[in-house]
Design a protein around this motif. Structure first.
Motif, PDB file in Angstrom:
ATOM      1  N   LEU A 151       0.848  -1.190   0.000  1.00 27.07           N
ATOM      2  CA  LEU A 151       0.000   0.000   0.000  1.00 27.07           C
ATOM      3  C   LEU A 151       0.888   1.246   0.000  1.00 27.07           C
ATOM      4  N   PRO A 152       0.503   2.286  -0.735  1.00 24.97           N
ATOM      5  CA  PRO A 152       1.325   3.485  -0.718  1.00 24.97           C
ATOM      6  C   PRO A 152       1.264   4.154   0.671  1.00 24.97           C
ATOM      7  N   VAL A 153       2.387   4.671   1.131  1.00 27.70           N
ATOM      8  CA  VAL A 153       2.544   5.355   2.421  1.00 27.70           C
ATOM      9  C   VAL A 153       2.122   4.478   3.615  1.00 27.70           C
ATOM     10  N   LEU A 154       0.847   4.078   3.674  1.00 28.24           N
ATOM     11  CA  LEU A 154       0.344   3.284   4.805  1.00 28.24           C
ATOM     12  C   LEU A 154       1.125   1.979   4.957  1.00 28.24           C
ATOM     13  N   GLY A 155       1.433   1.377   3.828  1.00 27.86           N
ATOM     14  CA  GLY A 155       2.166   0.119   3.865  1.00 27.86           C
ATOM     15  C   GLY A 155       3.491   0.289   4.570  1.00 27.86           C
ATOM     16  N   GLU A 156       4.203   1.361   4.261  1.00 25.67           N
ATOM     17  CA  GLU A 156       5.501   1.622   4.892  1.00 25.67           C
ATOM     18  C   GLU A 156       5.321   1.907   6.389  1.00 25.67           C
ATOM     19  N   ILE A 157       4.262   2.669   6.716  1.00 26.47           N
ATOM     20  CA  ILE A 157       4.072   3.054   8.120  1.00 26.47           C
ATOM     21  C   ILE A 157       3.642   1.872   8.985  1.00 26.47           C
ATOM     22  N   PHE A 158       2.627   1.124   8.509  1.00 24.05           N
ATOM     23  CA  PHE A 158       2.011   0.121   9.394  1.00 24.05           C
ATOM     24  C   PHE A 158       2.397  -1.327   9.105  1.00 24.05           C
ATOM     25  N   PHE A 159       2.755  -1.634   7.884  1.00 23.66           N
ATOM     26  CA  PHE A 159       2.830  -3.058   7.530  1.00 23.66           C
ATOM     27  C   PHE A 159       4.204  -3.487   7.029  1.00 23.66           C
ATOM     28  N   HIS A 160       5.227  -2.835   7.513  1.00 23.90           N
ATOM     29  CA  HIS A 160       6.563  -3.249   7.093  1.00 23.90           C
ATOM     30  C   HIS A 160       7.487  -3.251   8.312  1.00 23.90           C
ATOM     31  N   HIS A 161       7.103  -4.066   9.312  1.00 21.72           N
ATOM     32  CA  HIS A 161       7.859  -4.093  10.561  1.00 21.72           C
ATOM     33  C   HIS A 161       8.261  -5.514  10.889  1.00 21.72           C
ATOM     34  N   ASN A 162       9.123  -5.654  11.905  1.00 16.33           N
ATOM     35  CA  ASN A 162       9.499  -7.009  12.331  1.00 16.33           C
ATOM     36  C   ASN A 162       8.431  -7.586  13.257  1.00 16.33           C
ATOM     37  N   LEU A 163       8.552  -8.882  13.496  1.00 15.82           N
ATOM     38  CA  LEU A 163       7.518  -9.635  14.219  1.00 15.82           C
ATOM     39  C   LEU A 163       7.242  -9.069  15.616  1.00 15.82           C
ATOM     40  N   LEU A 164       8.317  -8.683  16.329  1.00 13.90           N
ATOM     41  CA  LEU A 164       8.127  -8.254  17.722  1.00 13.90           C
ATOM     42  C   LEU A 164       7.288  -6.976  17.808  1.00 13.90           C
ATOM     43  N   VAL A 165       7.355  -6.129  16.786  1.00 11.89           N
ATOM     44  CA  VAL A 165       6.527  -4.924  16.781  1.00 11.89           C
ATOM     45  C   VAL A 165       5.050  -5.332  16.835  1.00 11.89           C
ATOM     46  N   TYR A 166       4.690  -6.315  16.010  1.00 13.92           N
ATOM     47  CA  TYR A 166       3.285  -6.742  15.984  1.00 13.92           C
ATOM     48  C   TYR A 166       2.887  -7.417  17.291  1.00 13.92           C
ATOM     49  N   VAL A 167       3.820  -8.200  17.835  1.00 22.44           N
ATOM     50  CA  VAL A 167       3.522  -8.877  19.110  1.00 22.44           C
ATOM     51  C   VAL A 167       3.233  -7.827  20.188  1.00 22.44           C
ATOM     52  N   ALA A 168       4.065  -6.776  20.245  1.00 22.88           N
ATOM     53  CA  ALA A 168       3.892  -5.746  21.269  1.00 22.88           C
ATOM     54  C   ALA A 168       2.516  -5.094  21.152  1.00 22.88           C
ATOM     55  N   PHE A 169       2.165  -4.703  19.922  1.00 21.20           N
ATOM     56  CA  PHE A 169       0.870  -4.027  19.754  1.00 21.20           C
ATOM     57  C   PHE A 169      -0.293  -4.982  20.009  1.00 21.20           C
ATOM     58  N   ALA A 170      -0.115  -6.256  19.697  1.00 19.38           N
ATOM     59  CA  ALA A 170      -1.181  -7.228  19.957  1.00 19.38           C
ATOM     60  C   ALA A 170      -1.400  -7.402  21.456  1.00 19.38           C
ATOM     61  N   LEU A 171      -0.325  -7.218  22.229  1.00 17.31           N
ATOM     62  CA  LEU A 171      -0.448  -7.405  23.678  1.00 17.31           C
ATOM     63  C   LEU A 171      -1.301  -6.313  24.335  1.00 17.31           C
ATOM     64  N   VAL A 172      -1.470  -5.175  23.664  1.00 15.37           N
ATOM     65  CA  VAL A 172      -2.239  -4.077  24.268  1.00 15.37           C
ATOM     66  C   VAL A 172      -3.704  -4.477  24.498  1.00 15.37           C
ATOM     67  N   PRO A 173      -4.438  -4.876  23.437  1.00 16.68           N
ATOM     68  CA  PRO A 173      -5.831  -5.296  23.710  1.00 16.68           C
ATOM     69  C   PRO A 173      -5.911  -6.532  24.596  1.00 16.68           C
ATOM     70  N   ILE A 174      -4.919  -7.429  24.451  1.00 14.10           N
ATOM     71  CA  ILE A 174      -4.945  -8.640  25.288  1.00 14.10           C
ATOM     72  C   ILE A 174      -4.815  -8.247  26.764  1.00 14.10           C
ATOM     73  N   SER A 175      -3.889  -7.325  27.059  1.00 12.29           N
ATOM     74  CA  SER A 175      -3.705  -6.893  28.451  1.00 12.29           C
ATOM     75  C   SER A 175      -4.956  -6.213  28.983  1.00 12.29           C
ATOM     76  N   ALA A 176      -5.558  -5.354  28.152  1.00  9.92           N
ATOM     77  CA  ALA A 176      -6.780  -4.666  28.584  1.00  9.92           C
ATOM     78  C   ALA A 176      -7.868  -5.682  28.882  1.00  9.92           C
ATOM     79  N   PHE A 177      -7.968  -6.704  28.032  1.00 14.02           N
ATOM     80  CA  PHE A 177      -8.981  -7.728  28.237  1.00 14.02           C
ATOM     81  C   PHE A 177      -8.725  -8.489  29.533  1.00 14.02           C
ATOM     82  N   VAL A 178      -7.485  -8.876  29.739  1.00 13.30           N
ATOM     83  CA  VAL A 178      -7.152  -9.631  30.953  1.00 13.30           C
ATOM     84  C   VAL A 178      -7.484  -8.797  32.196  1.00 13.30           C
ATOM     85  N   LEU A 179      -7.114  -7.518  32.166  1.00 12.93           N
ATOM     86  CA  LEU A 179      -7.339  -6.680  33.346  1.00 12.93           C
ATOM     87  C   LEU A 179      -8.818  -6.433  33.606  1.00 12.93           C
ATOM     88  N   ASN A 180      -9.598  -6.228  32.554  1.00 12.54           N
ATOM     89  CA  ASN A 180     -10.972  -5.766  32.742  1.00 12.54           C
ATOM     90  C   ASN A 180     -12.028  -6.854  32.639  1.00 12.54           C
TER      91      ASN A 180
END
Lengths: 516, 311
Positions: free
Chosen positions: B134-163
Motif C-alpha cells: 500500500l502506498p505510504v500506509l504500507g511503509e508506516i504500518f505493515f513493514h515491521h518485524n515480528l516483535l513490533v506486531y507482538v507488542a501491539f497485539a499485547l495491548v488489547p490482550i492486556s486490557a482484556f485480561v485486566l478488565n
C-alpha cells in the motif's frame, strides 16, 4: 423447600460451637479458653470492650487467625478453619467493621471477587448481577449491581457486604460492630433484615459494645472481658446496668445529671462559615453557631457530614472561604492554631494518633507539645527544663489516672483510652475558655469514657464553653445542653436537651428537615 | 514531496521504536495494578537484551533469543516479587538495586563473552501480501518485524485480561484494597507474585526487542534509561493499557524525530543543537507527568506491602 435449606438454596448450620479457644499474641493472651456457640434462627450477641477479644475470637472462626488451643464444631462435626476461603466453604460469612469492599469496583465486581466464574477465566458479571437482583428481592436489600462502591452511602455499602455473604452461601453470619457507622434509621433497616434472616434459618453473631442495640436485637448475650468469657445470659433477662458492669468489671454510671447552670456570654461564635473539604467540594456551608460559657453544645451527624471540617476550622487547621469566627469576642478568623490557643482555645482532635500526639515521642514530650517553648517548660524560650516537664507530667499522670509504665514511655505503647486521657490532660492544663472535643471517646473503653465525660462536665461547671462533636448519639444525648445536627456540611437543626429524642435526631442526620 | 517521505519514515520508526516501551510499560502496568512498583525495569531490560543477543550471537536462532529474554526477565521479576512481597522490602529502593544489578551484570557478562559490539542478524521486516505494498500506509504500518506486531497485539490482550477476566479483577482488587481481597479468599501474595513475574517477562521481551529486532547489537547500557521512561508511562497512561500505548507512541515519536533531526534540519533549513534533541524524551517525560493527574485507577495500595494484621 426442604427443612435444612435456606432461601438462598444453601445448607443451614444448625449449630456452631467453639470450645476452649486460646489465642496468644506477643505479650498478650487475647482469647483465654473461651466457649461460644450459636444456633440456626438465633442472634447471639458478643459484648465487650475494645481489646476484650471479641474480634479476635470471630477472626478465628472466620479463619483469619489460627487458635493455639480449642476446637470448632459445625453441626457437631469438628472442623479446622484454615482461611477465609475455607470458612466461606463451610457456610460462614463475616461483615467486617471496616467494610471489605474495593471502592473503585462495582457492586457486581465486588461480589464476584474471588469466586469461580461460570465462564472459566472470563468474568460473568451479567450472571452475578442477575443473582444479586434475586437475592435483593428475597431479603429486601435494594442495591444496583452496576454502581461503583464509592458512590454508595455507608448503609448501602453494608447491604452489599451482606448480599455478598449471602451470595456465597453464608448460613452463619458474623457482624462485627455493624451499627457503628449507621444512622438510627439505617440501624432499624439493618435490624429488620437481620430479623428476617434469622426467621429464614440463618445463625447470626452480633458483635457490639452498644448495650441498647444488643438488648434490642439479640436472643442471647455473651460478655467477654480481658479475653475471658465472663457471662452468658438470655437477652430477655439482661439489663443495661448489669451488662455494663460485666463488661467493665465494676458498676458504671450510664446517665449523667447535668447541674443546671445559667449560661454566660457566648465565648465561641461562628457566622456564615464556609470551607472546602479535602475532596474539594463544599465541606462547610454557611455555618453559624454560638457556644456560651458553661454550656456543652453537641454536634450530631453521620460521619463525613462536615463535623471534621468544623472542628478543624475552629482550631485554625483548615482555612475558611467565607464567614467569621470569634473567640472571647476577639475576631480570630483565619488565625493559626497557635494564635487560637493564645485566645483560650483547647482542642481534642478527632484523629488522636495523627493530630493529637506524635506516636514515637514519650508521654512527657507529648504532654508539652504545645507549651514546650514557654514557662515553666523552658528557660528563655530556648532551653527545655526537663525537671519541670517531668514534675508537671507526673502530676498529670496521677491526676488523670493515666496508666503508663513511666513518663518516658513512647506514647504509642499506651492504650487508646490512656492516650486520650493524656491529650485531655494537656488540653485542660492550659485552662481553656473554649474546648473543642471531637470524638473524645471513640475507641476508648467504657471506664476511660466515663472518666473523660466527668472531666468534660467539670469543665462545664467551671464555665468553659464546650463544643462536643461525636458520632455516638448516646454520648451527645448524655452530655449536651443543646444539640445541633450537621448534614452535608450545613447545620440542619438544633434542639434543646429536653426536646431531643433519637428518632427526630436520626431523621435530621439523614437530611430530612424537621421542625421541633 | 520530501516532507511527505519524511513524515512517513518518522511515523514508521515511531511505531517501531514504541515496541520496547509497550512491552515494558504493559508489564509494569500489571505489577502496579496489583500494588507493586518495580523500578528495576531498566535493569531487567538490559539483562533480557543481553540474554537475547547472546543466544542469537551463539546459535543464530531468533526464537531461542526471545525465549532466553523471557526466561531471564521472569526470573528477575520473580526475584523482585520475592524481595517486595515476601521480604516486604521498600519497593522504590529495591527496584533501584535491581536496576544497578542488571546494569552491572549485563556489562560484565558482555565483557566476558562477546567483548566488542558485533552486529547480528535480528528479526527481519515482514513483508505482508498486499498490505505492505500500500502506498505510504504500507511503509508506516505493515513493514515491521515480528516483535513490533507482538507488542501491539499485547495491548488489547492486556486490557482484556485486566478488565474482563477473574484474574484481572483479582489484580485490581489486590492493588486497591488488599485487605478486602484477602477477606474474600484471594491470596494477595500469589497475585502479586504472578503480576511481577509476568511484568519481568515483559521487560525481558522489551530488552530483546532492542537487541535482536530494532538495533541488532548489544553494548553497555543499551537501554539508556528507557525502562525508567516505561515506568513513567504507566503513570502517564493512568494504569490503562490503551493509554499507556498512547504514551509509548508519543515518546517514540519524539525519539524518531530525534533520530531524524539532521534530515529535518536540512528539510526545514534550521539548526538545532544535538544536545536538545537527546534531551527531548526526558523533558517530555517530566512535563507530561506534571499534567498526568491522579485517577480512580490509581492503585491505592501501590508500594504498600500487605501483611494480614489486626485492625
Amino acid at each position: 423447600m426442604p427443612e435444612n435449606l435456606l432461601p438462598t438454596g444453601h445448607r443451614r448450620i444448625e449449630q456452631m460451637r467453639m470450645q476452649g479457644i486460646v489465642k496468644k499474641f506477643p505479650g498478650v493472651l487475647a482469647v483465654d479458653h473461651v466457649d461460644f456457640d450459636v444456633k440456626a434462627g438465633e442472634i447471639h450477641a458478643l459484648l465487650g470492650e475494645n481489646g476484650a477479644g471479641k474480634s479476635t475470637l470471630m477472626k478465628i472462626l472466620y479463619g483469619l487467625y489460627h487458635p493455639e488451643e480449642g476446637h470448632i464444631y459445625l453441626n457437631d462435626q469438628s472442623v479446622v478453619i484454615r482461611s477465609p476461603n475455607h470458612a466461606i466453604q463451610h457456610g460462614i460469612g463475616m461483615i467486617h467493621q471496616h467494610f471489605m469492599l474495593v471502592p473503585s469496583l462495582t457492586v457486581a465486581e465486588n461480589v464476584a471477587l474471588g469466586l469461580k466464574s461460570s465462564r472459566g477465566l472470563i468474568l460473568d458479571l451479567e450472571v452475578v448481577s442477575k443473582r444479586i437482583r434475586e437475592l435483593s428481592e428475597i431479603y429486601g436489600l435494594q442495591v444496583n449491581p452496576n454502581s461503583p462502591i464509592w458512590q454508595l452511602a455507608v448503609g448501602e455499602q453494608q447491604r452489599v457486604e451482606i448480599l455478598r455473604a449471602l451470595y456465597r452461601g453464608a448460613a452463619l453470619l458474623i457482624l462485627d460492630e455493624p451499627t457503628a457507622v449507621l444512622t438510627p434509621q439505617e440501624v432499624d433497616d439493618l435490624f429488620r433484615i437481620l430479623n428476617q434472616m434469622t426467621a429464614d434459618g440463618h445463625a447470626l453473631i452480633f458483635i457490639s459494645h452498644k448495650l441498647h442495640e444488643v438488648l434490642a436485637i439479640s436472643h442471647r448475650i455473651t460478655v467477654l472481658r480481658d479475653g475471658k468469657r465472663v457471662y452468658s445470659i438470655p437477652a430477655e433477662s439482661a439489663t443495661k446496668e448489669m451488662l455494663a458492669q460485666m463488661m467493665v468489671g465494676r458498676p458504671v454510671v450510664l446517665r449523667y445529671d447535668l447541674p443546671p447552670i445559667e449560661p454566660g456570654p457566648a465565648l465561641l461564635r461562628l457566622e456564615g462559615v464556609c470551607a472546602t473539604s479535602d475532596r474539594g467540594d463544599e465541606g462547610l456551608k454557611n455555618v453559624s453557631l454560638n457556644v456560651h460559657a458553661g454550656e456543652i453544645v453537641g454536634v450530631a451527624g453521620v460521619s463525613g457530614n462536615g463535623q471534621r471540617e468544623l472542628a478543624q476550622v475552629i482550631a485554625g487547621m483548615r482555612s475558611i472561604t467565607a464567614g467569621k469566627i470569634w473567640l472571647n469576642n476577639d475576631d480570630v478568623t483565619s488565625h493559626s492554631p497557635a494564635a487560637m490557643n493564645q485566645h483560650g482555645l483547647s482542642h481534642i482532635p478527632e484523629a488522636r494518633m495523627t493530630d493529637g500526639v506524635i506516636k514515637n515521642f514519650t508521654v512527657a514530650e507529648n504532654f508539652v507539645l504545645q507549651n514546650h517553648g514557654r514557662k515553666p517548660y523552658a528557660w528563655g524560650g530556648l532551653f527545655m527544663n526537663f525537671r519541670s516537664i517531668t514534675r508537671q507530667c507526673k502530676t498529670a499522670i496521677k491526676d488523670y489516672e493515666i496508666k503508663t509504665p513511666s513518663h518516658e514511655t513512647p506514647i504509642k505503647s499506651l492504650s487508646g483510652g490512656n492516650i486520650q486521657k493524656l491529650v485531655l490532660a494537656r488540653e485542660l492544663s492550659r485552662q481553656p475558655r473554649v474546648l473543642i472535643a471531637a470524638q473524645p471517646t471513640r475507641g476508648v473503653d467504657i471506664g476511660a469514657s466515663e472518666y473523660i465525660h466527668h472531666r468534660l462536665l467539670e469543665e462545664r461547671t467551671k464555665g468553659t464553653a464546650i463544643l462536643l462533636i461525636s458520632e455516638d448519639l448516646d454520648e451527645i444525648l448524655a452530655l449536651s445542653d443543646r444539640i445541633v445536627v450537621m448534614y452535608e456540611g450545613a447545620i440542619v437543626g438544633a434542639v434543646k436537651r429536653d426536646a431531643a429524642d433519637v428518632r427526630t435526631l436520626g431523621l435530621m442526620m439523614a437530611g430530612s428537615k424537621v421542625t421541633v | 514531496m520530501i516532507t511527505d517521505i519524511l513524515k512517513a519514515s518518522v511515523a514508521a520508526s515511531a511505531i517501531r521504536l514504541a515496541t520496547p516501551y509497550i512491552f515494558a510499560s504493559l508489564g509494569e502496568t500489571f505489577g502496579q495494578r496489583s500494588g507493586v512498583l518495580n523500578l528495576g525495569v531498566d535493569g531487567i531490560m538490559l539483562l533480557g537484551a543481553f540474554a537475547a543477543y547472546y543466544a542469537v550471537f551463539e546459535t543464530g536462532n531468533l526464537l531461542l533469543g526471545v525465549l532466553a529474554a523471557l526466561i531471564v526477565g521472569m526470573l528477575l521479576g520473580l526475584a523482585m516479587a520475592f524481595i517486595s512481597v515476601t521480604l516486604q522490602a521498600e519497593q522504590g529502593i529495591s527496584g533501584i538495586g535491581l536496576y544497578l544489578f542488571g546494569l552491572g551484570l549485563s556489562e560484565l557478562l558482555f565483557q566476558k563473552t562477546v567483548v566488542t559490539p558485533t552486529p547480528i542478524d535480528g528479526f527481519p521486516r515482514v513483508n505482508l501480501p498486499i498490505l505492505t505494498d500500500l502506498p505510504v500506509l504500507g511503509e508506516i504500518f505493515f513493514h515491521h518485524n515480528l516483535l513490533v506486531y507482538v507488542a501491539f497485539a499485547l495491548v488489547p490482550i492486556s486490557a482484556f485480561v485486566l478488565n474482563r477476566t477473574t484474574f484481572g479483577l483479582q489484580i485490581r482488587a489486590v492493588g486497591q484494597n488488599p485487605e478486602a481481597a484477602d477477606a474474600m479468599g484471594i491470596s494477595v501474595a500469589r497475585v502479586r507474585y504472578m503480576t511481577v513475574t509476568l511484568g519481568g517477562g515483559f521487560a525481558g521481551l522489551a530488552g530483546a526487542s532492542l537487541s535482536i529486532a530494532l538495533l541488532n547489537i548489544f553494548q553497555s547500557n543499551l537501554t539508556s534509561g528507557q525502562g525508567f521512561i516505561a515506568v513513567a508511562l504507566v503513570y502517564f497512561g493512568a494504569w490503562r493499557p490503551y493509554w499507556v500505548m498512547g504514551g509509548a507512541l508519543l515518546f517514540s515519536t519524539v525519539n524518531a524525530l530525534q533520530l531524524q533531526v539532521k534530515t529535518i534540519e536540512n528539510a526545514l533549513g534550521i539548526n538545532v543543537p544535538s544536545e536538545f534533541a537527546v534531551m527531548a524524551p526526558y523533558v517530555v517525560t517530566i512535563i507530561t507527568l506534571i499534567f498526568a493527574s491522579k485517577r480512580v485507577e490509581q492503585p491505592t495500595a501501590l508500594t504498600k506491602p500487605f501483611e494480614r494484621g489486626e485492625s
